[in-house]
Write an enzyme that holds these catalytic residues in place. Structure first.
Site, short mmCIF file in Angstrom:
data_model
loop_
_atom_site.label_atom_id
_atom_site.label_comp_id
_atom_site.label_asym_id
_atom_site.label_seq_id
_atom_site.Cartn_x
_atom_site.Cartn_y
_atom_site.Cartn_z
N LYS A 48 3.98 0.69 9.86
CA LYS A 48 4.14 1.92 9.09
C LYS A 48 3.58 3.12 9.83
O LYS A 48 4.10 4.22 9.70
CB LYS A 48 3.48 1.78 7.72
CG LYS A 48 4.41 1.13 6.70
CD LYS A 48 3.86 1.23 5.29
CE LYS A 48 2.97 0.06 4.98
NZ LYS A 48 2.48 0.02 3.62
N GLU B 25 0.87 -1.17 0.00
CA GLU B 25 0.00 0.00 0.00
C GLU B 25 0.92 1.23 0.00
O GLU B 25 1.81 1.33 0.84
CB GLU B 25 -0.88 0.00 1.26
CG GLU B 25 -1.82 1.18 1.25
CD GLU B 25 -2.75 1.23 2.46
OE1 GLU B 25 -2.75 0.30 3.27
OE2 GLU B 25 -3.47 2.24 2.56
N ARG C 98 5.26 -13.19 9.31
CA ARG C 98 5.94 -11.94 9.02
C ARG C 98 7.27 -11.88 9.75
O ARG C 98 7.53 -12.62 10.68
CB ARG C 98 5.07 -10.76 9.42
CG ARG C 98 4.81 -10.65 10.93
CD ARG C 98 4.09 -9.36 11.28
NE ARG C 98 3.02 -9.05 10.37
CZ ARG C 98 2.95 -7.91 9.67
NH1 ARG C 98 3.88 -7.01 9.76
NH2 ARG C 98 1.93 -7.68 8.88
P1 ATP Z 1 2.42 -2.31 8.08
O1 ATP Z 1 1.73 -3.21 9.05
O2 ATP Z 1 3.83 -2.01 8.40
O3 ATP Z 1 1.63 -1.10 7.71
P2 ATP Z 1 1.36 -3.63 5.82
O4 ATP Z 1 1.23 -5.08 5.84
O5 ATP Z 1 0.12 -2.87 6.05
O6 ATP Z 1 2.54 -3.19 6.79
P3 ATP Z 1 1.60 -3.39 3.02
O7 ATP Z 1 2.12 -2.26 2.23
O8 ATP Z 1 0.18 -3.75 2.90
O9 ATP Z 1 2.00 -3.07 4.52
O10 ATP Z 1 2.51 -4.68 2.79
C1 ATP Z 1 2.86 -5.15 1.54
C2 ATP Z 1 3.24 -6.59 1.64
O11 ATP Z 1 4.33 -6.75 2.55
C3 ATP Z 1 2.11 -7.42 2.17
O12 ATP Z 1 2.03 -8.60 1.41
C4 ATP Z 1 2.50 -7.70 3.59
O13 ATP Z 1 1.98 -8.91 4.03
C5 ATP Z 1 4.03 -7.73 3.51
N1 ATP Z 1 4.61 -7.38 4.80
C6 ATP Z 1 4.35 -6.30 5.54
N2 ATP Z 1 5.03 -6.35 6.70
C7 ATP Z 1 5.76 -7.49 6.69
C8 ATP Z 1 6.67 -8.13 7.59
N3 ATP Z 1 6.98 -7.58 8.76
N4 ATP Z 1 7.21 -9.30 7.22
C9 ATP Z 1 6.91 -9.86 6.04
N5 ATP Z 1 6.06 -9.33 5.14
C10 ATP Z 1 5.48 -8.15 5.46
MG MG Z 2 -1.46 -3.88 4.55
#
Ligand code: ATP
Ligand code: MG
Length: 570
Positions: free
Chosen positions: A279, A36, A269
């Site tokens: 984030k 995102e 994760r």
């Molecule tokens: P945050 O919780 O930091 O906002 P998010 O999952 O909302 O992270 P996205 O931009 O939606 O952020 O993530 C893009 C991809 O990265 C998704 O497939 C998500 O599952 C993966 N991702 C995010 N954080 C991690 C992590 N700590 N380890 C592995 N993969 C991750």
């Molecule tokens: Mg997300």
């Protein structure tokens, strides 16, 4: 690990191999990385990137980059650009052009209309609170909305008016009509669309209704022909909904059944100690100026690590080392630091820099004379050659490398002791001079001309070896040293405290005047990303900061030499 090296296999490879053996999707494999654009990528994303692009490469189908841009209030093109840059820098290239969920808004809307027409979705005018209340609990069924059985015509009309902007934020939502008694809370008539009157960074003001993640994500996968939709564990409970939406569409439009059908697979994760990765929290660190920006070298962002001097290879190696599993755990940040040390040890030229200088005068060395000493650039790699290091009567050494009345085991400089100046001569300290505050201002030594580096006499045994820089030739630089941003292993894991309470007040220390050998640029480098990285002998790994100018060169310390991970493993 070089880029062309094959990463370790994991349970997802087995799942995909099984699918291939059953000839699912005609043998196609296509993955995607779906950030995102609401912040910069962090080291957790790097794990997901290495996994998805690694699979894409392994199965030769490649990987899409898809921006999951369904929330206009939080998203921005600055983030889109940074994400592309970071993925490329990590060494990956997506298939074709980047994709955007917003490219599918019209298609998603048309599908939503089909859900309504088939009695599988309805417009609800209840408040978010009311809807939440009726959800029930995992052990008690929810309550049906009074709008649940409204007519198809009424729902179509309302949904169209939602699109036209006739309602305010929160006044109406579109919900899937599934099962308010389902043991899976996500199946209890989840939201499909909400109203957000806001400017979208790509679609402008075209839309004021936006699809929810659950309705957008799987359909985006399907549109693109994604076969394996890899996501983190918290989405496991969403999987039935992911499948349900798709099954309905295939029922409404059976002609689509021939297309590849995506399958969601979840993995654990990355969690890293001493680090926050949400984030929202990273944004808070940036917005409230706890750090100097998303790419502050203390940030766990990819751009932060890049600026700190990490290499893409070291991050890929780290992702490979931690593996991919189905169970949550916390990785020691010392492993990441170990990976960068290993890589930099092999690739960086060694140079001499003195961070906390004190002047040494070699009283029997001829005034005005300069000798150019041969110094090899990297003992780990002969191919990196050597350079000429100027030696003269006045040099700087580290203040810490001198101690008055030092104990016997202090193998550095004290009055009456001999030490080796690496690549130069053995010198003996004769006396010191102090200023009015009692601080040492000058150290006086004599050198033994028969001990020149490389000559036979240099073989004489002395206990200490010091690095140094010729005063006349030294180039002044600024050095920024970083420590962990948080002092607690689990900064966001405390009930009674917030993560900001654990900020390390000493995470950044700036030394304005340090000295480096003048010819450091002659030491050949091996870095293709344009960043100059070095080992400052005896001090650590450093890189040239992007804000450097001709007049003011700034070095960031990437990491010290001491490897706490390698030690632990012994
Ligand atoms: P945050 O919780 O930091 O906002 P998010 O999952 O909302 O992270 P996205 O931009 O939606 O952020 O993530 C893009 C991809 O990265 C998704 O497939 C998500 O599952 C993966 N991702 C995010 N954080 C991690 C992590 N700590 N380890 C592995 N993969 C991750
Ligand atoms: Mg997300």
């Amino acid at each position: 690990m070089e880029l062309n090296e094959t990463p370790k296999t994991n349970f997802i490879h087995q799942e995909i191999d099984n699918d291939l053996s059953e000839n699912k999707n005609g043998g196609a494999v296509l993955t995607r990385f779906p950030p995102e654009p609401n912040g910069y990528l962090h080291i957790g994303h790097a794990k997901s990137i290495c996994l998805n692009f690694g699979l894409g490469k392994h199965y030769k189908g490649g990987t899409n980059l898809r921006f999951d841009d369904t929330n206009p209030t939080k998203e921005d093109t600055e983030y889109v650009d940074s994400i592309k840059e970071d993925v490329n820098w990590l060494g990956f290239q997506w298939n074709d052009e980047p994709k955007f969920t917003s490219d599918y808004f019209e298609q998603l809307y048309q599908w939503a209309v089909l859900f309504i027409k088939n009695g599988k979705a309805y417009v609800d005018d209840q408040s978010a609170e009311e809807i939440a209340e009726q959800k029930g609990t995992p052990t008690t069924p929810g309550k049906e909305s009074p709008n649940r059985n409204n007519s198809v015509e009424e729902n179509l009309d309302l949904f169209e008016r939602m699109r036209k902007g006739e309602f305010q934020n929160g006044e109406r939502v579109l919900r899937a009509k599934i099962d308010m008694a389902s043991p899976n809370m996500h199946m209890r008539d989840p939201l499909m669309y909400r109203i957000i009157h806001a400017h979208h960074h790509r679609t402008g003001n075209d839309w004021c209704i936006y699809p929810m993640y659950d309705f957008a994500h799987g359909q985006g996968d399907f549109k693109e022909g994604i076969t394996h939709s890899i996501c983190t564990l918290e989405f496991e409970v969403h999987r039935p909904l992911y499948n349900w939406f798709l099954e309905q569409i295939l029922e409404f439009q059976p002609e689509l059944k021939a297309l590849p059908k995506p399958r969601q697979i979840e993995f654990a994760r990355l969690n890293l100690n001493y680090t926050v990765m949400s984030k929202r929290k990273l944004l808070q660190l940036v917005n409230d100026n706890y750090v100097a920006g998303w790419d502050d070298p203390r940030m766990p962002t990819i751009s932060g690590y890049r600026r700190r001097g990490y290499t893409p290879e070291s991050i890929r190696k780290f992702a490979d080392q931690i593996g991919v599993a189905k169970r949550e755990n916390v990785i020691d940040v010392a492993l990441l630091e170990h990976c960068i040390r290993e890589d930099l040890n092999k690739k960086t030229p060694r140079v001499y820099a003195v961070l906390n200088p004190v002047k040494v005068i070699i009283t029997n060395y001829p005034e005005g004379e300069v000798e150019w000493m041969e110094a090899i650039n990297n003992p780990e790699d002969e191919g990196m050659g050597s350079r000429k290091l100027p030696f003269s009567r006045e040099i700087y050494i580290e203040r810490d490398d001198f101690m008055e009345n030092a104990p016997r085991k202090f193998f550095r400089m004290d009055v009456g002791r001999e030490v080796r100046l690496k690549n130069a001569y053995i010198v003996k300290c004769e006396s010191i001079k102090k200023d009015e505050n009692g601080e040492i201002s000058e150290i006086y030594c004599t050198y033994d001309p028969d001990t020149k580096s490389g000559m036979e006499g240099s073989n004489r045994k002395v206990k200490g070896t010091l690095h140094w820089v010729s005063v006349e030739h030294a180039k002044a630089i600024q050095v920024k040293q970083y420590d962990r941003l948080f002092m607690d292993e689990s900064p966001d894991g405390h009930k009674d405290k917030e993560f900001l309470d654990f900020l390390n007040p000493n995470s950044l220390s700036v030394i304005n005047t340090c000295y480096i050998e003048p010819n450091y640029k002659d030491a050949s480098t091996k870095f293709t990303d344009g960043i100059d990285r070095y080992q400052f002998q005896r001090l650590g790994y450093f890189c040239v900061d992007k804000d450097s100018t001709e007049d003011k060169v700034i070095f960031n310390r990437t990491v010290t030499l001491k490897d706490s991970w390698a030690k632990k493993k012994k």
